[in-house]
Write an enzyme that holds these catalytic residues in place. Structure first.
Site, PDB file in Angstrom:
ATOM      1  N   GLY A 211       0.796  -1.232   0.000  1.00 48.04           N
ATOM      2  CA  GLY A 211       0.000   0.000   0.000  1.00 48.04           C
ATOM      3  C   GLY A 211       0.824   1.275   0.000  1.00 48.04           C
ATOM      4  CE  LYS A 229       5.135  13.506  -1.145  1.00 45.49           C
ATOM      5  NZ  LYS A 229       5.445  12.077  -1.013  1.00 45.49           N
ATOM      6  N   GLY A 326       0.476   7.040   5.072  1.00 48.75           N
ATOM      7  CA  GLY A 326      -0.278   6.265   6.065  1.00 48.75           C
ATOM      8  C   GLY A 326      -1.543   7.024   6.425  1.00 48.75           C
TER       9      GLY A 326
HETATM   10  N1  HSE Z   1       3.087   7.086  -2.765  1.00 48.25           N
HETATM   11  C1  HSE Z   1       3.610   8.076  -1.856  1.00 48.25           C
HETATM   12  C2  HSE Z   1       4.876   7.520  -1.223  1.00 48.25           C
HETATM   13  C3  HSE Z   1       2.577   8.423  -0.813  1.00 48.25           C
HETATM   14  O1  HSE Z   1       5.229   6.369  -1.529  1.00 48.25           O
HETATM   15  O2  HSE Z   1       5.548   8.203  -0.468  1.00 48.25           O
HETATM   16  C4  HSE Z   1       2.795   9.758  -0.124  1.00 48.25           C
HETATM   17  O3  HSE Z   1       2.799  10.861  -1.006  1.00 48.25           O
END
Ligand code: HSE
Length: 355
Positions: A211, A229, A326
């Site tokens: 996940g 980001k 999460g």
């Molecule tokens: N898919 C992203 C990760 C989730 O693996 O960090 C958070 O942006």
């Protein structure tokens, strides 16, 4: 005064926040004097329900978890069903909009329109959607300021690990000359698995099954998630108007098992690094796999964990590490902003016994 909250979008993150507001209600009230009431939920898939005097959170959660929808929420006087997101923002009595829709990160929509609608209606917003901040930070920040409302987005970088608030609040007064970070859990997990011997595709499948990866993992492995980001860090932390599309970006899809082995043999490690660098009044940024020494502070960050290093002129190198994703962690990031919003309206007073 009670903070009236409307959820625009009610997926896993929104539900996690609703649960935190319910289970920690007494603690929030006693510790911060924060009293909240959820008045609306509007979700394109799960339906919409509004009551100006508040909805029952356990009932909302039970409905959505058992029936996949809030449309069977028990009817009673004053309850309205079926409002879309814009109606909910404009017509509800909420003063805080929790924007957690399924937004297209490339266009930032519908989250950008939700933020605009909220601000022009004098309502505050907290969101975990990266699109509005990465693509429209200046415009939205200005609109929020003009309308004297709050805009919080702590969870857009490193979820509940306070990567945005810490440099601005706790490291205030320093000049931050460089930020480096591991900001994507999927790719860091994959690189760790590849070091243990997994092939690229197997590592990706493991990240998906756990996940960590997005539904379409292209954004993870090609570095686009990190690029958004990075744009947020440049705009918000460095205060520099750097567009996401102007940040050179390379992901990990070109790295092979041989590259990983060669790095290990020379006591190095590949990491997908975000960099934001300030030189004079210029800020530049990049996202790419970099070969770093084993004794680099970021080399020990393995698995899905994220980390960020701020180079400060007085405090030196400060590293923050923790979860980057999460449901509970991201739900909590919204709570950080909600508490902060509450504090901006409520002067902090010393406890009587301290005075
Ligand atoms: N898919 C992203 C990760 C989730 O693996 O960090 C958070 O942006």
């Amino acid at each position: 005064m009670t903070m009236k909250i409307a959820f625009i979008g009610f997926g896993g993150v929104g539900q996690a926040l609703a649960e935190l507001l319910h289970t920690r209600r007494q603690h929030l009230l006693e510790t911060y004097g924060l009293d909240t009431q959820v008045v609306a939920v509007s979700d394109v898939m799960k339906g919409a329900v509004y009551h100006p005097e508040g909805l029952d959170i356990p009932t909302l959660l039970r409905e959505v978890r058992e029936n996949g929808s809030v449309t069977e929420y028990p009817d009673h006087t004053g309850l309205i069903k079926g409002w879309d997101s814009i109606q909910t923002i404009e017509q509800s009595n909420a003063d805080m909009i929790v924007e957690v829709t399924f937004t297209d990160v490339e266009t930032g929509q519908p989250a950008i329109d939700h933020c605009k609608c909220a601000f022009t209606n004098k309502k505050s917003v907290v969101t975990t959607n990266k699109g509005p901040v990465a693509l429209a930070y200046r415009e939205l920040a200005q609109l929020a300021e003009e309308n004297q409302v709050y805009w919080g987005f702590e969870g857009t970088v490193m979820s509940g690990t306070p990567a945005l608030r810490m440099p601005l609040a706790s490291l205030a007064g320093n000049e931050i000359t460089e930020i480096r970070g591991i900001l994507n859990g999927t790719t860091n997990y994959m690189l760790t698995e590849m070091e243990k011997g997994s092939a690229y595709q197997d590592a990706l499948e493991k990240a998906q099954s756990l996940g960590y990866a997005e539904a379409d993992p292209t954004s993870d492995v090609e570095g686009y998630d990190v690029r958004y980001k990075t744009a947020i860090l440049a705009n918000y932390v460095m205060g520099y108007p750097l567009a996401s599309r102007d940040i050179p970006c390379k992901g990990i899809s070109g790295l092979t098992q041989d590259d990983i082995k060669e790095a290990k043999a020379s006591n190095k490690r590949w990491k997908l690094l975000a960099r934001v660098k300030k030189e004079g009044d210029q800020v530049t940024a990049s996202v790419q796999p970099e070969l770093i020494d084993q004794d680099d502070s970021l080399a020990g960050i393995t698995g899905p964990t994220n980390a960020i290093v701020y180079d400060c002129d007085m405090a030196g190198e400060i590293m923050l590490t923790g979860a980057g994703a999460g449901l509970i962690e991201t739900g909590y990031s919204l709570l950080i902003d909600i508490i902060d919003f509450h504090r901006t309206k409520t002067p902090i007073v010393a406890h009587e016994e301290d005075a």
